[in-house]
Design an enzyme around this catalytic site. Structure first.
Site, PDB file in Angstrom:
ATOM      1  N   GLU A  24       0.839  -1.198   0.000  1.00 30.19           N
ATOM      2  CA  GLU A  24       0.000   0.000   0.000  1.00 30.19           C
ATOM      3  C   GLU A  24       0.878   1.252   0.000  1.00 30.19           C
ATOM      4  O   GLU A  24       1.826   1.345   0.758  1.00 30.19           O
ATOM      5  CB  GLU A  24      -0.911   0.031   1.250  1.00 30.19           C
ATOM      6  CG  GLU A  24      -2.019  -0.981   1.201  1.00 30.19           C
ATOM      7  CD  GLU A  24      -3.107  -0.728   2.256  1.00 30.19           C
ATOM      8  OE1 GLU A  24      -3.064   0.300   2.964  1.00 30.19           O
ATOM      9  OE2 GLU A  24      -4.002  -1.581   2.362  1.00 30.19           O
ATOM     10  N   HIS A  84      -5.460   0.966  -1.386  1.00 32.59           N
ATOM     11  CA  HIS A  84      -5.707  -0.349  -0.805  1.00 32.59           C
ATOM     12  C   HIS A  84      -6.405  -1.276  -1.800  1.00 32.59           C
ATOM     13  O   HIS A  84      -7.054  -0.811  -2.728  1.00 32.59           O
ATOM     14  CB  HIS A  84      -6.363  -0.277   0.590  1.00 32.59           C
ATOM     15  CG  HIS A  84      -7.753   0.232   0.657  1.00 32.59           C
ATOM     16  ND1 HIS A  84      -8.283   0.800   1.807  1.00 32.59           N
ATOM     17  CD2 HIS A  84      -8.752   0.240  -0.255  1.00 32.59           C
ATOM     18  CE1 HIS A  84      -9.533   1.122   1.565  1.00 32.59           C
ATOM     19  NE2 HIS A  84      -9.849   0.794   0.342  1.00 32.59           N
ATOM     20  N   ASP A  94      -9.354   1.401   8.635  1.00 33.71           N
ATOM     21  CA  ASP A  94      -9.280   2.840   8.298  1.00 33.71           C
ATOM     22  C   ASP A  94     -10.227   3.636   9.196  1.00 33.71           C
ATOM     23  O   ASP A  94      -9.844   4.676   9.730  1.00 33.71           O
ATOM     24  CB  ASP A  94      -9.671   3.084   6.831  1.00 33.71           C
ATOM     25  CG  ASP A  94      -8.651   2.524   5.853  1.00 33.71           C
ATOM     26  OD1 ASP A  94      -7.493   2.316   6.248  1.00 33.71           O
ATOM     27  OD2 ASP A  94      -9.038   2.292   4.692  1.00 33.71           O
TER      28      ASP A  94
HETATM   29 ZN   LIG Z   1      -7.439   1.453   3.600  1.00 36.66          ZN
END
Ligand SMILES: [Zn+2]
Length: 134
Positions: A24, A84, A94
């Site tokens: 990520e 993501h 998140d």
């Molecule tokens: Zn995320």
């Protein structure tokens, strides 16, 4: 709320996502906050210290340094960007972290379909932030 980004900034973020994939990618966004409009003036790409394909974390020392630099330049902290491997909506993790970052805007790029969307935490709700590209 509206988040204003430039074409160049979007390009930079997409390039960063491609470069770090499948890990990520993440970045800090600084700029100007005026009432209901936030304008990104500076994108600071950060490395994902977790080297994870499903989670991200930025070195706190790096965050502190970036904040210090931005303050010297008279820029406000606007929010966080990350990619993501899921649709461009905040994951459960998140949402948990969004609470810690207060009113920060979360800009998310999905590596599934390349979609970009922005969100922020408002009271206990996750609110969608409109994106305007100039
Ligand atoms: Zn995320």
């Amino acid at each position: 709320m509206t988040l204003i980004l430039s074409e160049m900034q979007i390009k930079l973020l997409r390039a960063e996502v491609e470069k770090s994939f499948p890990v990520e990618a993440c970045a800090l966004l600084f700029g100007e906050h005026k009432e209901d409009v936030v304008t990104v003036d500076k994108v600071i790409v950060a490395s994902n210290i977790l080297e994870s394909t499903t989670r991200f974390e930025v070195d706190p020392t790096f965050v502190a340094f970036a904040f210090e630099q931005a303050e010297k330049e008279g820029l406000d902290f606007i929010g966080l960007f990350h990619s993501h491997p899921a649709p461009a909506t905040p994951s459960a993790i998140d949402v948990r972290y969004m609470k810690l970052w207060g009113s920060a805007v979360w800009l998310i790029l999905s590596t599934l379909d390349g979609e970009i969307a922005a969100f922020r935490k408002l009271d206990d709700q996750t609110e969608r932030v409109e994106i305007e590209i100039k």
